[in-house]
Design a protein around this motif. Structure first.
Motif, mmCIF file in Angstrom:
data_model
loop_
_atom_site.group_PDB
_atom_site.id
_atom_site.type_symbol
_atom_site.label_atom_id
_atom_site.label_comp_id
_atom_site.label_asym_id
_atom_site.label_seq_id
_atom_site.Cartn_x
_atom_site.Cartn_y
_atom_site.Cartn_z
ATOM 1 N N GLY A 193 1.158 -1.321 -0.257
ATOM 2 C CA GLY A 193 -0.001 0.213 0.389
ATOM 3 C C GLY A 193 0.715 1.369 -0.160
ATOM 4 N N MET A 194 2.372 1.507 -0.444
ATOM 5 C CA MET A 194 2.929 2.644 -1.163
ATOM 6 C C MET A 194 2.450 3.651 -1.317
ATOM 7 S SD MET A 194 4.694 1.411 2.393
ATOM 8 C CE MET A 194 5.727 2.880 2.064
ATOM 9 N N GLY A 195 2.561 4.599 -1.176
ATOM 10 C CA GLY A 195 2.178 6.049 -2.665
ATOM 11 C C GLY A 195 3.487 5.537 -3.715
ATOM 12 N N ALA A 196 3.074 6.166 -4.618
ATOM 13 C CA ALA A 196 2.922 6.128 -6.298
ATOM 14 C C ALA A 196 4.556 6.956 -6.392
ATOM 15 C CB ALA A 196 2.872 6.883 -7.278
ATOM 16 N N ALA A 197 4.765 7.937 -5.322
ATOM 17 C CA ALA A 197 6.213 8.080 -5.385
ATOM 18 C C ALA A 197 7.508 7.356 -4.226
ATOM 19 C CB ALA A 197 6.323 9.395 -4.432
ATOM 20 N N PHE A 198 7.588 6.438 -3.500
ATOM 21 C CA PHE A 198 8.219 5.503 -2.832
ATOM 22 C C PHE A 198 8.054 4.544 -3.962
ATOM 23 C CE2 PHE A 198 8.464 1.577 -0.131
ATOM 24 C CZ PHE A 198 9.578 1.710 0.614
ATOM 25 N N CYS A 199 6.939 4.033 -4.638
ATOM 26 C CA CYS A 199 6.747 2.794 -5.062
ATOM 27 C C CYS A 199 8.438 2.670 -6.557
ATOM 28 C CB CYS A 199 6.520 2.415 -6.231
ATOM 29 S SG CYS A 199 5.069 1.145 -4.702
ATOM 30 N N ASP A 200 7.984 4.898 -6.497
ATOM 31 C CA ASP A 200 9.497 4.761 -8.090
ATOM 32 C C ASP A 200 10.559 4.897 -7.757
ATOM 33 O OD1 ASP A 200 9.667 6.367 -10.853
ATOM 34 O OD2 ASP A 200 11.227 7.328 -8.938
ATOM 35 N N VAL A 201 10.101 5.424 -6.114
ATOM 36 C CA VAL A 201 12.191 5.221 -5.884
ATOM 37 C C VAL A 201 12.700 4.184 -5.018
ATOM 38 C CG1 VAL A 201 13.451 5.947 -3.879
ATOM 39 C CG2 VAL A 201 11.594 7.730 -5.063
ATOM 40 N N ILE A 202 11.766 3.196 -5.229
ATOM 41 C CA ILE A 202 12.262 1.373 -4.556
ATOM 42 C C ILE A 202 12.855 0.612 -5.668
ATOM 43 C CG2 ILE A 202 10.386 0.178 -4.141
ATOM 44 C CD1 ILE A 202 11.315 -0.784 -1.859
ATOM 45 N N HIS A 203 11.981 1.446 -6.635
ATOM 46 C CA HIS A 203 12.371 0.659 -8.206
ATOM 47 C C HIS A 203 13.443 0.990 -8.161
ATOM 48 C CE1 HIS A 203 11.724 -0.567 -11.870
ATOM 49 N NE2 HIS A 203 11.750 0.296 -12.998
ATOM 50 N N TYR A 204 14.004 2.165 -8.398
ATOM 51 C CA TYR A 204 15.649 2.992 -9.059
ATOM 52 C C TYR A 204 15.985 2.375 -8.107
ATOM 53 C CZ TYR A 204 13.502 4.580 -13.464
ATOM 54 O OH TYR A 204 12.563 5.118 -14.331
ATOM 55 N N ALA A 205 15.895 2.293 -6.818
ATOM 56 C CA ALA A 205 17.243 2.415 -5.873
ATOM 57 C C ALA A 205 17.835 0.956 -5.310
ATOM 58 C CB ALA A 205 15.965 2.757 -4.403
ATOM 59 N N SER A 206 16.830 -0.135 -6.169
ATOM 60 C CA SER A 206 16.808 -1.227 -5.025
ATOM 61 C C SER A 206 18.105 -2.130 -6.111
ATOM 62 C CB SER A 206 15.834 -1.806 -5.936
ATOM 63 O OG SER A 206 15.248 -2.264 -6.823
ATOM 64 N N PRO A 207 18.243 -1.714 -7.396
ATOM 65 C CA PRO A 207 19.411 -2.099 -7.943
ATOM 66 C C PRO A 207 20.335 -1.893 -8.071
ATOM 67 C CG PRO A 207 18.105 -1.223 -9.947
ATOM 68 C CD PRO A 207 17.359 -0.357 -8.162
ATOM 69 N N MET A 208 20.925 -0.771 -6.543
ATOM 70 C CA MET A 208 22.613 -0.443 -6.197
ATOM 71 C C MET A 208 22.618 -1.320 -4.523
ATOM 72 S SD MET A 208 22.167 3.326 -7.175
ATOM 73 C CE MET A 208 20.400 3.804 -5.605
ATOM 74 N N HIS A 209 21.969 -2.320 -4.584
ATOM 75 C CA HIS A 209 21.485 -2.765 -3.299
ATOM 76 C C HIS A 209 23.174 -3.562 -3.122
ATOM 77 C CE1 HIS A 209 20.667 -6.379 -5.838
ATOM 78 N NE2 HIS A 209 20.601 -7.353 -5.179
ATOM 79 N N ASP A 210 23.543 -4.187 -3.656
ATOM 80 C CA ASP A 210 24.632 -4.998 -3.571
ATOM 81 C C ASP A 210 26.559 -4.166 -4.436
ATOM 82 O OD1 ASP A 210 24.702 -6.702 -2.537
ATOM 83 O OD2 ASP A 210 23.910 -7.939 -4.387
ATOM 84 N N VAL A 211 25.933 -2.583 -4.117
ATOM 85 C CA VAL A 211 26.770 -1.387 -5.219
ATOM 86 C C VAL A 211 28.437 -1.996 -4.064
ATOM 87 C CG1 VAL A 211 26.986 0.192 -3.710
ATOM 88 C CG2 VAL A 211 27.107 0.942 -6.172
ATOM 89 N N GLY A 212 28.543 -2.344 -2.958
ATOM 90 C CA GLY A 212 29.506 -2.029 -2.025
ATOM 91 C C GLY A 212 30.477 -3.631 -2.760
ATOM 92 N N LYS A 213 30.149 -3.568 -2.925
ATOM 93 C CA LYS A 213 30.814 -5.557 -4.239
ATOM 94 C C LYS A 213 31.768 -5.139 -4.656
ATOM 95 C CE LYS A 213 27.651 -8.960 -3.501
ATOM 96 N NZ LYS A 213 27.195 -10.361 -4.431
ATOM 97 N N ILE A 214 31.470 -3.344 -4.862
ATOM 98 C CA ILE A 214 32.951 -3.162 -5.913
ATOM 99 C C ILE A 214 34.298 -2.871 -4.599
ATOM 100 C CG2 ILE A 214 33.818 -0.856 -7.415
ATOM 101 C CD1 ILE A 214 30.856 0.127 -7.391
ATOM 102 N N ALA A 215 33.727 -2.800 -4.263
ATOM 103 C CA ALA A 215 35.287 -2.703 -2.902
ATOM 104 C C ALA A 215 36.129 -4.084 -2.165
ATOM 105 C CB ALA A 215 34.736 -2.081 -1.997
ATOM 106 N N ILE A 216 35.147 -5.007 -2.976
ATOM 107 C CA ILE A 216 35.576 -6.588 -2.420
ATOM 108 C C ILE A 216 36.531 -6.982 -3.565
ATOM 109 C CG2 ILE A 216 34.614 -9.749 -1.709
ATOM 110 C CD1 ILE A 216 34.168 -6.621 0.024
ATOM 111 N N SER A 217 37.833 -7.565 -2.809
ATOM 112 C CA SER A 217 38.494 -7.960 -4.288
ATOM 113 C C SER A 217 37.628 -9.174 -5.246
ATOM 114 C CB SER A 217 39.896 -8.780 -3.639
ATOM 115 O OG SER A 217 38.991 -9.972 -2.803
#
Length: 355
Positions: A193-217
């Motif tokens: 039941g989240m609003g349209a703005a929240f759904c839009d932001v999470i759609h684009y933000a979720s792909p960055m969940h593992d961005v920290g792996k850039i720093a893993i060997s």
């Protein structure tokens, strides 16, 4: 006589032609452009077609009286800001109160005094001009704000795409996985039941969940088998590293991205990492992403496991298998997932690896 005064258009409304012509003559002598309406309905139609700068309105007219005309003018978006001057022989308090309640700004008594008319019209036109200036200024500001917002949103999304692409070079996760978690997370947000703005932001933000792996060997990220204990400890640091990389910004996408990166391995029961957060101490976007990430990991082939079917993956999440348990998930998100399993299956099939 200034140009603004010459351009001002005034509508005269009176059922008596002699009164209309007298008022029109007075107004044109002052340099205004005047038009006429013989009754309330004609006045409303003329005002709707081309809103004037001011209306001189007789009260006592057959059919629709001046009070009703004023009410309808003030109720219509196109004419609500047009000043109305009621021209009347009535001078009792009750009549004037009725006029004010109907929306009239001023009154001129019959017989009309030319000097009084000139002053009242001039003052109201000045107020109207200033009101129009403010309204136009606000429209310009709104347009500029909307354009700047559009530019910022495009910039934020471009940043997300760049960072996600950079992370993909360091990991085996595919572009299809990135697309799937975007749609999973937005689907669950809607189910919650989240609003349209929240759904839009999470759609684009979720792909960055593992961005920290850039720093893993690469040696750890690319290892084909199970991690050694010390390697697993290093691997787990990607969550906090991702949150740190995305932090310190005003972008709603990166703010949520930092929450997801830092919290999507936390568990509702407190058994996750990196901070061992419990319950609602875990940001909601991370709680949503957690179950999405688990589902997609179960559905995907890994060096240490084959891909599971949709049915087996949902069974593991819903009933548990020792490694994954229902207690790991926010109960509300868990319940929304159970209602959305068919959509998760559809999303996976629509964005299969190599598809």
């Amino acid at each position: 006589m200034n140009e603004a005064k010459k351009l001002a258009r005034i509508l005269v409304v009176d059922d008596e032609e002699r009164n209309r012509r007298l008022l029109v003559a007075m107004l044109e002598a002052e340099g205004y452009s005047a038009s006429e309406a013989a009754d309330g309905m004609q006045a409303l139609e003329l005002a709707r077609q081309s809103p004037p700068d001011l209306i001189l309105l007789d009260i006592m007219m057959p059919g629709m009286d001046g009070y009703e005309v004023a009410r309808q003018l003030k109720a219509a978006e196109a004419t609500c800001s047009v000043p109305v001057v009621m021209v009347t022989a009535l001078d009792d308090r009750e009549s004037r109160l009725r006029g004010l309640e109907a929306g009239a700004e001023e009154f001129v008594s019959k017989p009309v005094d030319r000097n009084e008319l000139r002053v009242r019209v001039r003052n109201l036109l000045r107020l109207k001009e200033f009101s129009d200036f403010l309204a136009n200024h606000n429209r310009i500001l709104e347009t500029q704000v909307n354009e700047r917002t559009r530019q910022l949103t495009a910039s934020y999304r471009e940043t997300i795409t760049t960072m996600t692409r950079a992370a993909s070079y360091k990991d085996e996760e595919t572009g299809a996985h990135v697309a799937r978690v975007s749609f999973y997370s937005a689907e669950l947000a809607q189910a919650l039941g989240m609003g349209a703005a929240f759904c839009d932001v999470i759609h684009y933000a979720s792909p960055m969940h593992d961005v920290g792996k850039i720093a893993i060997s690469d040696a750890i990220l690319g290892k084909p088998g199970q991690f050694e204990p010390h390697e697993w400890e290093i691997m787990k640091t990607h969550a906090a590293l991702g949150a740190k990389m995305l932090g310190g910004t005003d972008s709603p996408y990166l703010v949520m991205g930092a929450e997801i990166a830092g919290g999507h391995h936390e568990r509702w029961d407190g058994g996750g990492y990196p901070l061992g957060l419990r319950g609602e101490a875990i940001p909601l976007p991370a709680r949503i992403m957690q179950i999405c990430d688990v589902y997609d990991a179960l559905r995907s082939r890994r060096p240490y496991k084959e891909a599971f079917s949709h049915e087996r993956s949902t069974e593991i999440i819903i009933t548990g298998d020792g490694r994954t348990e229902p207690s790991h998930f926010d109960p509300a998100v868990f319940e929304a997932f159970q209602r959305s399993t068919a959509r998760f299956c559809d999303i996976f099939e629509a964005h299969r690896d190599g598809g």
